[in-house]
Design a protein around this motif. Structure first.
Motif, PDB file in Angstrom:
ATOM      1  N   HIS A 133      10.094 -30.158   8.075  1.00 33.55           N
ATOM      2  CA  HIS A 133       9.797 -29.929   9.492  1.00 33.55           C
ATOM      3  C   HIS A 133      10.179 -28.497   9.838  1.00 33.55           C
ATOM      4  O   HIS A 133      11.252 -28.052   9.450  1.00 33.55           O
ATOM      5  CB  HIS A 133      10.564 -30.884  10.399  1.00 33.55           C
ATOM      6  N   PRO A 134       9.335 -27.780  10.545  1.00 30.11           N
ATOM      7  CA  PRO A 134       7.998 -28.172  11.006  1.00 30.11           C
ATOM      8  C   PRO A 134       6.975 -28.062   9.882  1.00 30.11           C
ATOM      9  O   PRO A 134       7.166 -27.314   8.923  1.00 30.11           O
ATOM     10  CB  PRO A 134       7.707 -27.155  12.105  1.00 30.11           C
ATOM     11  N   LEU A 135       5.894 -28.796  10.004  1.00 25.20           N
ATOM     12  CA  LEU A 135       4.776 -28.727   9.066  1.00 25.20           C
ATOM     13  C   LEU A 135       3.509 -28.552   9.899  1.00 25.20           C
ATOM     14  O   LEU A 135       3.293 -29.283  10.869  1.00 25.20           O
ATOM     15  CB  LEU A 135       4.725 -29.982   8.202  1.00 25.20           C
ATOM     16  N   HIS A 136       2.685 -27.558   9.543  1.00 20.89           N
ATOM     17  CA  HIS A 136       1.497 -27.222  10.320  1.00 20.89           C
ATOM     18  C   HIS A 136       0.241 -27.265   9.464  1.00 20.89           C
ATOM     19  O   HIS A 136       0.291 -27.111   8.240  1.00 20.89           O
ATOM     20  CB  HIS A 136       1.611 -25.804  10.908  1.00 20.89           C
ATOM     21  N   SER A 137      -0.861 -27.443  10.141  1.00 24.99           N
ATOM     22  CA  SER A 137      -2.157 -27.259   9.480  1.00 24.99           C
ATOM     23  C   SER A 137      -2.418 -25.766   9.344  1.00 24.99           C
ATOM     24  O   SER A 137      -1.685 -24.931   9.899  1.00 24.99           O
ATOM     25  CB  SER A 137      -3.264 -27.904  10.324  1.00 24.99           C
ATOM     26  N   LEU A 138      -3.460 -25.396   8.598  1.00 21.33           N
ATOM     27  CA  LEU A 138      -3.812 -23.983   8.478  1.00 21.33           C
ATOM     28  C   LEU A 138      -4.164 -23.391   9.834  1.00 21.33           C
ATOM     29  O   LEU A 138      -4.002 -22.191  10.065  1.00 21.33           O
ATOM     30  CB  LEU A 138      -4.987 -23.808   7.510  1.00 21.33           C
ATOM     31  N   GLY A 139      -4.632 -24.228  10.750  1.00 20.17           N
ATOM     32  CA  GLY A 139      -4.953 -23.766  12.086  1.00 20.17           C
ATOM     33  C   GLY A 139      -3.758 -23.719  13.011  1.00 20.17           C
ATOM     34  O   GLY A 139      -3.896 -23.396  14.193  1.00 20.17           O
ATOM     35  N   GLY A 140      -2.572 -24.020  12.498  1.00 22.37           N
ATOM     36  CA  GLY A 140      -1.364 -23.930  13.301  1.00 22.37           C
ATOM     37  C   GLY A 140      -1.025 -25.168  14.093  1.00 22.37           C
ATOM     38  O   GLY A 140      -0.145 -25.132  14.957  1.00 22.37           O
ATOM     39  N   VAL A 141      -1.702 -26.291  13.852  1.00 23.88           N
ATOM     40  CA  VAL A 141      -1.423 -27.512  14.601  1.00 23.88           C
ATOM     41  C   VAL A 141      -0.199 -28.206  14.000  1.00 23.88           C
ATOM     42  O   VAL A 141      -0.107 -28.394  12.785  1.00 23.88           O
ATOM     43  CB  VAL A 141      -2.637 -28.463  14.580  1.00 23.88           C
ATOM     44  N   ALA A 142       0.744 -28.600  14.863  1.00 19.96           N
ATOM     45  CA  ALA A 142       1.952 -29.285  14.406  1.00 19.96           C
ATOM     46  C   ALA A 142       1.592 -30.655  13.839  1.00 19.96           C
ATOM     47  O   ALA A 142       0.904 -31.442  14.483  1.00 19.96           O
ATOM     48  CB  ALA A 142       2.932 -29.429  15.560  1.00 19.96           C
TER      49      ALA A 142
END
Length: 682
Positions: free
Chosen positions: A406-415
């Protein structure tokens, strides 16, 4: 006339008992270092046997000193200065010194007068965080010598100083917030006359240079709870997603006002403090902060001052020089619950109907690699942080401290992860959370007791990373994790491998988690609330907690609802979420033996394979249980056909990216596709 202690024992009696002269006893009692160590020990032993305690007043008169030190602080209401005093008092007590404390109440213009008056009553002076301008200090310090400074340096005077590296502390806080996706910060600034405020401000300027996309708005504040409460509305008006507070007191004031106005911390805005005062861990939410060893500051200051006093008493003969510059005290980041991922709405400007607004395509040849940080490990692709692996050591004991992502995001920056949400404070991102291991919980919180329901017991275990290294060309983080019960006894020894890689072919990234749970000495039985009589509550294993969304559903090979996915043995599930018009998908795959899925998307969003769905699982002594999960994080909505097509591709890529030794067992057991365990019914 012989000097008489309060209980009637004389110095002559102590001298006779120790076989030394009265002058020698006097030197030992006065803390002088000119007496041989063995002789001094005889004197102290004789004094203890005779209960001899010399009169402080008489000793002061004979030595021409009071054995009292003045400590001048700007604000006694600040727990930081209370702890400095406590550390100084504890360090000085063995030498027979006492402290007189004076407060300037943040009035810089009165500081010199207060310090001079305090020094007239005492033998020496400690000035903690003085607010006076430098020219005033240059005039004052020679008049109050011997003196030591805390958190202030006046070059050229040779006055010893103990300082905290506030710049390093601010950098650790900012880096933490940036890793969570924050790019718009507010600084709730300290008093203008505070030197540590100036250091913090410089560090924030440097942070702006290091992070080109970072914007920092400075809000004039102060150093008290009232100050933080007063500026909370202005902080909100700055549209910052994260706040760096001057200290923990300011942070508490902000939290109080934000709570009154219904602002969710950290869901809407993250708050970080400085100092790690005693109350920081007990706030709601608990406060992320840069921890300063406050009592140590006081102890160090006393050590320098005592050396100055001793050198003066020796009239310069054989005296040691006291260094004016000593090593900086380094703060350490303590990440708690008041900071979290940047709100998705602030990351997603104008998304399309199927893709997150900042979907990113990997550059040719770009790879994801693990790197050590001040508080754990971070998986980075280029300059984009994908996830952070925290040790969990700072978690409350009742939450079963454990390493987690944590935190973990998508490539688009979505949590894609959440920690300590209001509905389940013991949920921490992605972690190996097991509800029942020989009656110890590694899930945290309450335990389901047959006939009683959820009950808070003192049975929370702890997972501790004993070693970690990056292998496989940087793609894999390999670690050894000890599982210890509530009494500190070892239960399981785990080999853990986390592999991260980009999937540019599908504009996604993948994470492989492989764990080998080894029972070294005795059988281990894994259970769950379901095996204790709560149907459908078979949770426990590798668990992934996601943030709430405007819409969420779950897909399997043959279903598209929570009711059908929950308890199914589909080889994969896909959690599809919508924020506004933006969609993301978390695809979870079990490559080997498939355990039933525990799934929630209505009450909260979380999922993972259940190790003890409706029957306990036994790991016999000397054998192991392998747990493997591959996750794919996608910035778009997948349907069942897309998810099915992606599963084999992702598993193959993860296993190829892992180190050749990633699945070798240090305990002599087989590789990941071979599970050495037995199941038993309850």
């Amino acid at each position: 006339m012989a000097r008489v202690a309060k209980n009637g024992t004389t110095i002559a009696q102590v001298a006779a008992a120790a076989g030394v002269s009265r002058a020698t006893v006097s030197r030992v009692m006065n803390g002088q270092s000119t007496v041989a160590a063995d002789m001094a020990e005889r004197v102290r032993a004789a004094a203890a046997d005779l209960q001899y305690h010399p009169s402080t007043m008489a000793r002061g008169l004979s030595l021409g000193r009071t054995n009292t030190v003045a400590l001048v602080v700007p604000d006694l209401g600040n727990p930081m200065f209370q702890q400095i005093l406590r550390g100084a008092v504890a360090a000085a007590e063995p030498f027979g010194f006492r402290f007189l404390v004076a407060e300037t109440a943040e009035h810089a213009d009165a500081e010199a007068e207060i310090a001079l008056e305090a020094r007239l009553r005492c033998d020496a002076l400690i000035l903690a965080a003085p607010r006076s301008p430098e020219d005033a200090l240059r005039e004052l310090l020679p008049q109050v010598a011997p003196a030591v400074l805390i958190n202030r340096d006046v070059p050229g005077l040779g006055v010893p100083t103990v300082r905290v590296d506030y710049g390093a502390g601010v950098h650790s806080v900012v880096d933490h917030l940036v890793a969570l996706g924050h790019r718009e910060l507010a600084y709730a600034a300290g008093p203008r006359a505070s030197a540590s405020h100036a250091q913090r401000a410089r560090a924030l300027e440097e942070a702006r240079e290091r992070h080109s996309s970072l914007r920092v708005t400075t809000v004039a504040c102060g150093s008290t709870v009232d100050d933080g409460y007063r500026v909370a509305d202005e902080v909100l008006a700055s549209e910052a997603t994260g706040v760096v507070a001057f200290n923990d007191l300011v942070a508490f004031g902000l939290l109080a006002r934000l709570n009154e106005t219904g602002v969710d911390v950290p869901g809407d805005i993250s708050i970080a403090g400085f100092d790690d005062i005693e109350l920081a861990r007990y706030g709601t939410p608990s406060l992320t902060t840069a921890a300063v060893p406050q009592a140590e500051l006081g102890g160090r200051a006393w050590g320098l001052l005592h050396q100055l006093i001793s050198d003066r008493a020796g009239a310069g003969a054989g005296s040691r020089s006291v260094p004016s510059a000593v090593p900086l005290v380094m703060p350490g980041l303590v990440a708690r619950s008041s900071t979290g991922p940047v709100p998705p709405a602030r990351r997603l400007p104008t998304p399309s109907s199927d893709r997150a607004g900042r979907a990113r395509t990997a550059a040719p040849g770009e790879r994801a690699t693990w790197a050590a940080t001040s508080d754990g490990w971070e998986l980075i692709a280029g300059e984009l942080p994908l996830t952070r692996y925290a040790s969990g050591d700072a978690m409350p004991a009742v939450h079963s401290p454990r390493p987690h992502l944590h935190p973990l995001h998508s490539l688009g920056g979505v949590a894609m992860t959440q920690t300590t949400p209001a509905d389940h404070r013991h949920h921490y991102g992605v972690s190996m959370a097991v509800a029942d291991v020989n009656s110890t919980t590694y899930w945290g919180g309450r335990t389901f007791v047959r006939g009683q329901g959820p009950t808070l017991l003192s049975n929370q275990g702890r997972q501790h990373t004993s070693s970690a290294e990056v292998v496989g060309g940087g793609a894999t983080l390999s670690s050894q994790v000890r599982w210890t019960d509530e009494r500190g006894r070892d239960q399981l020894a785990e080999r853990r491998r986390l592999t991260g890689l980009l999937l540019p072919e599908v504009d996604a990234w993948a994470l492989g988690w492989w764990s080998r749970l080894h029972a070294p000495d005795s059988d281990v039985v894994i259970g769950s609330p379901a095996t204790s009589g709560r149907p459908g509550a078979g949770y426990g294993g590798l668990f992934w907690r996601l943030p709430f969304a405007d819409e969420a559903t779950v897909l399997t090979t043959d279903a598209d609802s929570e009711a059908q996915a929950h308890g199914s043995r589909s080889p994969w599930i896909a959690v599809v979420r919508r924020h506004g018009d933006a969609w993301t998908t978390l695809l979870l795959v079990q490559p080997g033996e498939v355990d039933p899925w525990f799934v929630r998307v209505a009450d909260y969003v979380g999922a993972g394979p259940a190790l003890a769905w409706d029957a306990t699982r036994r790991i016999t002594a000397g054998s192991s249980l392998d747990v493997e999960l591959v996750a794919v994080v996608v910035d778009r909505r997948l349907d069942a056909a897309d998810a099915a097509d992606l599963t084999d591709f992702a598993v193959a890529r993860v296993r190829t990216a892992a180190s050749p030794s990633a699945y070798s067992a240090g305990d002599g057991t087989a590789g990941p596709t071979s599970t050495s365990s037995t199941r038993s019914t309850t």
